[in-house]
Scaffold this active site. Structure first.
Site, PDB file in Angstrom:
ATOM      1  N   SER A  71      80.661  26.174 -24.402  1.00  0.00           N
ATOM      2  CA  SER A  71      81.808  25.323 -24.083  1.00  0.00           C
ATOM      3  C   SER A  71      83.164  25.958 -24.366  1.00  0.00           C
ATOM      4  O   SER A  71      84.203  25.335 -24.094  1.00  0.00           O
ATOM      5  CB  SER A  71      81.705  23.995 -24.846  1.00  0.00           C
ATOM      6  OG  SER A  71      80.782  23.143 -24.218  1.00  0.00           O
ATOM      7  N   LYS A  74      85.615  25.867 -21.547  1.00  0.00           N
ATOM      8  CA  LYS A  74      86.549  24.784 -21.240  1.00  0.00           C
ATOM      9  C   LYS A  74      88.002  25.185 -21.480  1.00  0.00           C
ATOM     10  O   LYS A  74      88.919  24.494 -21.016  1.00  0.00           O
ATOM     11  CB  LYS A  74      86.183  23.535 -22.044  1.00  0.00           C
ATOM     12  CG  LYS A  74      84.824  22.940 -21.641  1.00  0.00           C
ATOM     13  CD  LYS A  74      84.513  21.674 -22.423  1.00  0.00           C
ATOM     14  CE  LYS A  74      83.204  21.024 -21.958  1.00  0.00           C
ATOM     15  NZ  LYS A  74      82.014  21.639 -22.539  1.00  0.00           N
ATOM     16  N   SER A 135      84.500  17.909 -26.423  1.00  0.00           N
ATOM     17  CA  SER A 135      83.773  18.892 -25.616  1.00  0.00           C
ATOM     18  C   SER A 135      82.907  18.231 -24.548  1.00  0.00           C
ATOM     19  O   SER A 135      81.803  18.692 -24.250  1.00  0.00           O
ATOM     20  CB  SER A 135      82.915  19.802 -26.501  1.00  0.00           C
ATOM     21  OG  SER A 135      82.563  20.986 -25.818  1.00  0.00           O
ATOM     22  N   LYS A 262      88.541  25.822 -29.706  1.00  0.00           N
ATOM     23  CA  LYS A 262      87.411  25.311 -28.935  1.00  0.00           C
ATOM     24  C   LYS A 262      86.085  25.828 -29.473  1.00  0.00           C
ATOM     25  O   LYS A 262      85.910  27.027 -29.664  1.00  0.00           O
ATOM     26  CB  LYS A 262      87.549  25.709 -27.459  1.00  0.00           C
ATOM     27  CG  LYS A 262      86.563  24.970 -26.559  1.00  0.00           C
ATOM     28  CD  LYS A 262      86.879  23.492 -26.480  1.00  0.00           C
ATOM     29  CE  LYS A 262      85.729  22.654 -25.957  1.00  0.00           C
ATOM     30  NZ  LYS A 262      84.604  22.533 -26.911  1.00  0.00           N
TER      31      LYS A 262
END
Length: 438
Positions: A71, A74, A135, A262
């Site tokens: 993730s 992202k 997320s 992140k």
């Protein structure tokens, strides 16, 4: 001999005509002491730490190997969304409906999602928040559809964006970082059945650096530990961050503050984290990929090792003030001038992250002539602020590596240097002749 003397005098007279030249710097040798520090062993497949403002690499471990990023993907999606908003192609208040695939995906409790209604409508702002804090994969996919019309089209935007940033080895198949096995008929054409996004730690650092540089407001979102999705609606859901290094969370550090950026987790990628933190007004950026160990907070434990190493052992130091001399390149020699040398000064302050034990004497300077060719004397007349070369600070015992463009600083002349008068030029010519003769 008389003929040769005349030639030297003539050369001196010719010097009265306009002339130009490159640089012959009078330098002082710098004795550079070692600045090597004991670097930590990060228990992860790859790691990197850097100054996001300049791209200076402060630590790296296996940073060029391409690995799954989960993730952390992202961050690319977020960049494109923020870019669309800046360009007026998207607004925070626009509403988006999930398609059938996204709705089905949102019901999968084994994945990170926000609960959606099949006929629900959700604002871009709420979906962006869900994507970057919690997320949420379904939120990322809805945003991608809104921007590009399909997952494939948005992946193409992502591929072009990272290519524009100079990233050549990225393998991008999804907007969220999910493995292809979860994407049904949205699998990127021609990609393997179990493919998922892959990049190197350096690549991920470039993505994060670009995001922070161009859209620093992203930190307003990523520093949130908790938020309510769909407030005052039937979808109202309390959601929490996966970044457990934020203040008040389980792995929050002492002595510095984490405010992004992140996390990422898949079976292939393991536990990953792109983190950013500040201390005493200085910001650093780290990437840890596939952290190892038995603790469930292993990616944060390894990130803390890395951040503590930088904050404890390094500092952003001003090496030279603006309009000041650099010790190793203080003057240039001048031919046919009223003075034999001209002082050189910098165009702006020179900063660099250095080990805290480092003094300016530990710094070496890499010099580059502004125009190509062999270095030689400047030839009068010389104008004030003439750019004569560029310098880059260098340290012994550390990487001296930058992601992106290595910063360079210009050296320029401090004053005008007019051409000497005729008699001085003749005298210089005779002296040059005699020196050459004997």
């Amino acid at each position: 001999m008389f003929k040769k003397l005349v030639q030297y005098v003539m050369v001196s007279l010719l010097a009265l005509a306009p002339a130009s030249g490159l640089l012959n710097v009078r330098s002082t040798k710098v004795v550079a002491a070692t600045t090597t520090m004991a670097a930590p062993q990060i228990n992860a497949s790859a790691a990197i730490a850097l100054d996001p403002a300049t791209g200076q690499v402060l630590y790296e471990q296996n940073a060029e190997q391409v690995l799954p990023i989960a993730s952390m993907t992202k961050m690319i999606t977020a960049y494109i969304i923020l870019e669309q908003i800046k360009q007026g192609k998207l607004t925070w208040t626009q509403t988006v409906k999930p398609d059938g695939l996204i709705y089905q995906l949102s019901q999968n409790r084994d994945l990170t999602n926000v609960p959606l209604q099949a006929d629900g409508q959700y604002t871009v702002k709420a979906l962006f928040q869900a994507m970057m804090v919690a997320s949420a994969n379904d939120a990322a996919m809805m945003l991608a559809n809104q921007v590009a019309g399909s997952q494939q089209n948005f992946v193409n935007l992502m591929r072009q964006k990272v290519a524009d940033w100079g990233i050549k080895d990225a393998q991008l198949y999804s907007v969220s970082g999910l493995n292809n096995q979860f994407l049904g008929n949205e699998v990127y054409p021609g990609s393997p059945a179990d493919a998922e996004n892959e990049m190197s730690a350096i690549d991920v650092a470039i993505v994060a650096q670009k995001l922070l540089a161009d859209y620093p407001e992203v930190l307003v979102t990523t520093k949130q530990a908790h938020f309510t999705f769909g407030a005052q609606t039937s979808d109202e859901t309390a959601m929490s961050t996966w970044n457990l290094m934020l203040p008040g969370e389980k792995n929050a550090p002492q002595g510095y503050v984490v405010d992004g950026l992140k996390t990422g987790t898949t079976d292939k990628a393991g536990d990953c984290f792109t983190g950013t933190a500040t201390k005493d007004g200085q910001r650093i950026l780290t990437v840890v990929m596939h952290a190892n160990g038995d603790d469930t907070g292993r990616r944060f434990i390894e990130t803390n090792k890395l951040m503590q190493f930088v904050f404890d052992g390094w500092q952003a130091k001003q090496l030279v003030q603006a309009n000041q001399k650099v010790k190793a390149y203080q003057t240039a020699t001048v031919k046919y001038g009223r003075q034999k040398t001209v002082s050189l000064i910098t165009d702006k302050p020179i900063f660099m992250w250095v080990p805290k034990t480092t003094t300016v004497a530990n710094v070496k300077w890499q010099y580059q002539v502004v125009k190509g060719g062999i270095q030689r004397q400047l030839v009068a007349p010389i104008k004030k602020n003439l750019q004569v070369g560029r310098i880059t600070p260098q340290l012994q015992g550390v990487t001296n590596r930058y992601i992106g463009k290595t910063p360079q600083y210009t050296l320029r002349t401090k004053v005008n240097v007019p051409k000497a008068n005729l008699f001085v030029l003749i005298g210089d010519g005779i002296q040059e002749f005699l020196t050459d003769l004997f």
